[in-house]
Design an enzyme around this catalytic site. Structure first.
Site, PDB file in Angstrom:
ATOM      1  N   LYS A 163       0.807  -1.211   0.000  1.00 38.06           N
ATOM      2  CA  LYS A 163       0.000   0.000   0.000  1.00 38.06           C
ATOM      3  C   LYS A 163       0.849   1.274   0.000  1.00 38.06           C
ATOM      4  CE  LYS A 163      -3.975  -2.131   0.029  1.00 38.06           C
ATOM      5  NZ  LYS A 163      -4.916  -2.049  -1.105  1.00 38.06           N
ATOM      6  N   ASP A 164       2.131   1.169   0.309  1.00 40.40           N
ATOM      7  CA  ASP A 164       3.016   2.326   0.174  1.00 40.40           C
ATOM      8  C   ASP A 164       2.954   2.885  -1.239  1.00 40.40           C
ATOM      9  OD1 ASP A 164       3.831   1.890   2.752  1.00 40.40           O
ATOM     10  OD2 ASP A 164       5.921   1.450   2.271  1.00 40.40           O
TER      11      ASP A 164
END
Length: 346
Positions: A48-49
């Site tokens: 999700k970064d």
């Protein structure tokens, strides 16, 4: 600064370029070759970064953000951590509407990054005012100069993986990949990677992982939402009771459903056998691989890439807690029994 150098301006420059790691022991009786795209090597310990950085960068380019702006997002934990991390480093406030299904570990980690947290019940309909979707919408309407990321309905979620994760996998496999297996929640990861890989080779099979209690598999097969399929389940960040527009169902060849207990056990098996401390959805992704192997999906020429989305440290109070596992009734299964090692206090 280039990632080939040894110093960086901040940790955001470390996002992406995660390793492809061969799986050995857990696949020893499988035909073909198996690798994981190990997303825990991102600085925020999850895939999700990538979307947090990409979406905020695009919002800045469009002039949607300014000093004092507030970022709002719905999350089961990983996106929230990434959004909180990127917001912190870019100087924005962050508010997260979090599913009550999220582990305490995830919630505490997000709080430590300065985010304001609203914990919302996970077992209510999506249009219920208490749902994390509706809470985020309300906060967005109430707070001036706020931006709601809305990962479930944001094409930039897909674009982030189309531009980064997909090309990385293609290059790391030298184009030999035959199967991609990835969990589907918002659908951004599997859709972005799958879209890129299908453009390179349309014969690559894109296989999604869904949870029992979620509508995605049946919706993919029939185009219909079956309310009878919706019920509470424990896996975080996998499956949905709505149809996210960020999921490109056209490029997904099939879905495999997995159980809570089997996925939890499999995560611990991976950790014990491969030394990769993986999260709940990673266990789900490999459990789907195990099911596909039993269905003779693979052969000696198969080159399978399985996305392991996050790190096991997010689940210390859940799947890596014997007490939690026992309380869920997961040790009633013959699939897995806890390793007979011990902690000794002197």
């Amino acid at each position: 600064m280039s990632k080939d150098n040894r110093s960086f301006n901040n940790i955001l420059e470390l996002i992406g370029d995660t390793p492809l790691i061969k799986l050995n022991k857990v696949t020893k009786n499988f035909p073909g070759s198996y690798f994981t795209k190990y997303e825990a090597f991102n600085p925020g310990h999850s895939n999700k970064d990538r979307i947090a950085l990409h979406i905020l960068n695009q919002a800045e380019k469009k002039g949607l953000l300014k000093n004092g702006s507030t970022i709002i997002e719905t999350t089961s934990g990983n996106t929230g951590f990434s959004v909180a991390m990127v917001s912190l480093l870019k100087g924005y406030k962050c508010i997260l509407a979090v599913s009550s299904k999220a582990s305490k570990d995830k919630i505490n980690m997000m709080k430590c990054l300065g985010a304001d947290i609203y914990v919302c019940p996970s077992n209510v309909p999506s249009d219920d005012p208490r749902s994390y979707y509706e809470v985020a919408k309300r906060l967005n309407n109430e707070i001036k100069d706020s931006v709601y990321i809305n990962q479930y309905f944001n094409e930039l979620n897909v674009e982030a993986h189309y531009q980064t994760t997909g090309p990385e996998i293609w290059d790391q496999t030298n184009g030999r990949i035959t199967h991609l297996i990835a969990c589907s929640g918002t659908g951004g990861t599997i859709s972005g990677i799958g879209r890129f890989l299908k453009e390179k080779n349309s014969d690559i099979k894109i296989i999604g992982v869904d949870a029992y209690g979620s509508i995605l598999k049946k919706y993919h097969e029939t185009g219909e939402i079956d309310p009878n399929e919706i019920y509470s389940y424990r896996i975080e960040g996998l499956g949905k009771n709505i149809v996210p527009s960020a999921t490109d169902f056209k490029i997904i060849d099939k879905f495999v459903k997995v159980k809570d207990s089997d996925s939890a056990h499999m995560a611990r098996e991976i950790t014990l056998n491969e030394g990769l401390f993986v999260g709940y959805t990673s266990g789900a992704a490999f459990q789907a691989t195990n099911i596909l192997n039993e269905e003779n999906e693979f052969n000696d020429d198969s080159f399978v890439v399985i996305v392991f989305p996050d790190h096991g440290s997010r689940y210390l109070s859940k799947i890596y807690s014997d007490e939690w596992m026992n309380n869920q009734g997961f040790y009633d299964s013959t699939f897995y029994q806890p390793k007979k090692n011990s902690i000794n206090y002197i």
